[in-house]
Design a protein around this motif. Structure first.
Motif, PDB file in Angstrom:
ATOM      1  N   SER A  82      40.568  36.199  38.782  1.00 57.96           N
ATOM      2  CA  SER A  82      40.673  34.789  39.116  1.00 57.96           C
ATOM      3  C   SER A  82      41.273  34.656  40.507  1.00 57.96           C
ATOM      4  O   SER A  82      41.806  35.620  41.057  1.00 57.96           O
ATOM      5  N   GLY A  83      41.189  33.468  41.074  1.00 57.16           N
ATOM      6  CA  GLY A  83      41.798  33.202  42.361  1.00 57.16           C
ATOM      7  C   GLY A  83      40.837  33.148  43.531  1.00 57.16           C
ATOM      8  O   GLY A  83      41.242  32.814  44.648  1.00 57.16           O
ATOM      9  N   GLY A  84      39.582  33.481  43.300  1.00 61.01           N
ATOM     10  CA  GLY A  84      38.605  33.414  44.368  1.00 61.01           C
ATOM     11  C   GLY A  84      38.273  31.978  44.719  1.00 61.01           C
ATOM     12  O   GLY A  84      38.658  31.037  44.023  1.00 61.01           O
ATOM     13  N   GLY A  85      37.560  31.802  45.814  1.00 60.95           N
ATOM     14  CA  GLY A  85      37.182  30.472  46.253  1.00 60.95           C
ATOM     15  C   GLY A  85      36.778  30.465  47.701  1.00 60.95           C
ATOM     16  O   GLY A  85      36.530  31.510  48.301  1.00 60.95           O
ATOM     17  N   SER A  86      36.713  29.279  48.271  1.00 62.63           N
ATOM     18  CA  SER A  86      36.347  29.100  49.674  1.00 62.63           C
ATOM     19  C   SER A  86      37.570  28.740  50.497  1.00 62.63           C
ATOM     20  O   SER A  86      38.399  27.927  50.074  1.00 62.63           O
ATOM     21  N   VAL A  87      37.669  29.352  51.667  1.00 57.57           N
ATOM     22  CA  VAL A  87      38.806  29.115  52.542  1.00 57.57           C
ATOM     23  C   VAL A  87      38.352  29.212  53.993  1.00 57.57           C
ATOM     24  O   VAL A  87      37.380  29.904  54.302  1.00 57.57           O
ATOM     25  N   GLN A  88      39.032  28.516  54.880  1.00 58.30           N
ATOM     26  CA  GLN A  88      38.722  28.592  56.304  1.00 58.30           C
ATOM     27  C   GLN A  88      39.305  29.856  56.918  1.00 58.30           C
ATOM     28  O   GLN A  88      40.260  30.419  56.383  1.00 58.30           O
ATOM     29  N   PRO A  89      38.736  30.315  58.020  1.00 61.40           N
ATOM     30  CA  PRO A  89      39.304  31.486  58.693  1.00 61.40           C
ATOM     31  C   PRO A  89      40.791  31.290  58.964  1.00 61.40           C
ATOM     32  O   PRO A  89      41.221  30.220  59.391  1.00 61.40           O
ATOM     33  N   GLY A  90      41.565  32.339  58.721  1.00 63.75           N
ATOM     34  CA  GLY A  90      43.003  32.271  58.884  1.00 63.75           C
ATOM     35  C   GLY A  90      43.738  31.840  57.635  1.00 63.75           C
ATOM     36  O   GLY A  90      44.974  31.908  57.585  1.00 63.75           O
ATOM     37  N   LEU A 126      44.271  36.843  44.649  1.00 64.19           N
ATOM     38  CA  LEU A 126      43.432  37.225  43.534  1.00 64.19           C
ATOM     39  C   LEU A 126      44.277  37.879  42.451  1.00 64.19           C
ATOM     40  O   LEU A 126      45.187  38.652  42.745  1.00 64.19           O
ATOM     41  N   SER A 127      43.959  37.572  41.199  1.00 67.57           N
ATOM     42  CA  SER A 127      44.667  38.168  40.079  1.00 67.57           C
ATOM     43  C   SER A 127      43.672  38.736  39.086  1.00 67.57           C
ATOM     44  O   SER A 127      42.573  38.210  38.924  1.00 67.57           O
ATOM     45  N   LYS A 182      50.435  42.690  32.513  1.00 66.01           N
ATOM     46  CA  LYS A 182      49.111  43.319  32.454  1.00 66.01           C
ATOM     47  C   LYS A 182      48.204  42.838  33.579  1.00 66.01           C
ATOM     48  O   LYS A 182      47.024  42.550  33.382  1.00 66.01           O
ATOM     49  N   THR A 183      48.770  42.750  34.769  1.00 64.27           N
ATOM     50  CA  THR A 183      48.019  42.220  35.897  1.00 64.27           C
ATOM     51  C   THR A 183      48.107  43.102  37.136  1.00 64.27           C
ATOM     52  O   THR A 183      49.063  43.858  37.322  1.00 64.27           O
ATOM     53  N   VAL A 184      47.093  42.985  37.969  1.00 58.75           N
ATOM     54  CA  VAL A 184      47.116  43.532  39.310  1.00 58.75           C
ATOM     55  C   VAL A 184      46.643  42.414  40.227  1.00 58.75           C
ATOM     56  O   VAL A 184      45.703  41.690  39.894  1.00 58.75           O
ATOM     57  N   SER A 185      47.319  42.247  41.355  1.00 61.52           N
ATOM     58  CA  SER A 185      47.031  41.134  42.248  1.00 61.52           C
ATOM     59  C   SER A 185      46.737  41.617  43.654  1.00 61.52           C
ATOM     60  O   SER A 185      47.112  42.723  44.045  1.00 61.52           O
ATOM     61  N   THR A 219      34.952  38.142  41.467  1.00 66.29           N
ATOM     62  CA  THR A 219      35.253  36.778  41.868  1.00 66.29           C
ATOM     63  C   THR A 219      34.850  36.601  43.328  1.00 66.29           C
ATOM     64  O   THR A 219      35.129  37.457  44.168  1.00 66.29           O
ATOM     65  N   GLN A 220      34.169  35.505  43.625  1.00 68.70           N
ATOM     66  CA  GLN A 220      33.625  35.271  44.961  1.00 68.70           C
ATOM     67  C   GLN A 220      34.695  34.765  45.910  1.00 68.70           C
ATOM     68  O   GLN A 220      35.429  33.827  45.601  1.00 68.70           O
TER      69      GLN A 220
END
Length: 120
Positions: free
Chosen positions: A7-15, A20-21, A78-81, A114-115
């Motif tokens: 989870s945690g993917g999405g769209s973001v601007q440069p910078g 992600l988890s 039980k996670t890796v980020s 995740t994209q």
């Protein structure tokens, strides 16, 4: 069968930044190595970062990370980020969580991915 959910993917601007988890279906105390890979369209899947077990957790990073990404694990949760800062358009890819159960790549599992899209 080990289930891995990213989870945690999405769209973001440069910078920009993303975190992600990956949550595993069972205890990660028994996982010698956990990591993140990515695959862009028309490219091979490549290692982004990996982290071992034990105190401190030995880490390795791909050269293209350039100090911008940090991998961590929390066995109790039980996670890796993967904390991603100063993202660039070339970071655009599907990011996959990976678990290596024997440290040799003979028993490994992948998440569905995740994209991450970095564009203006």
């Amino acid at each position: 069968q080990v289930q891995l959910v990213e989870s945690g993917g999405g769209s973001v601007q440069p910078g920009g930044s993303l975190r992600l988890s990956c949550v595993a279906s069972e205890s990660t105390f028994r996982f010698p190595v956990m990591g993140w890979y990515r695959q862009a369209p028309g490219k091979q899947r490549e290692l982004v970062a990996a982290i071992g077990s034990g105190s401190g957790g030995k880490t390795i990073y791909a050269d293209f990370v350039k100090g911008r990404l940090t991998i961590s694990r929390d066995n109790a949760k039980k996670t890796v980020s993967l904390q991603m800062n100063s993202l660039k358009p070339e970071d655009t890819a599907v990011y996959y969580c990976h678990v290596d159960l024997d440290g040799l790549g003979l028993r490994s599992y992948w998440g569905q991915g995740t994209q991450v899209t970095v564009s203006s």
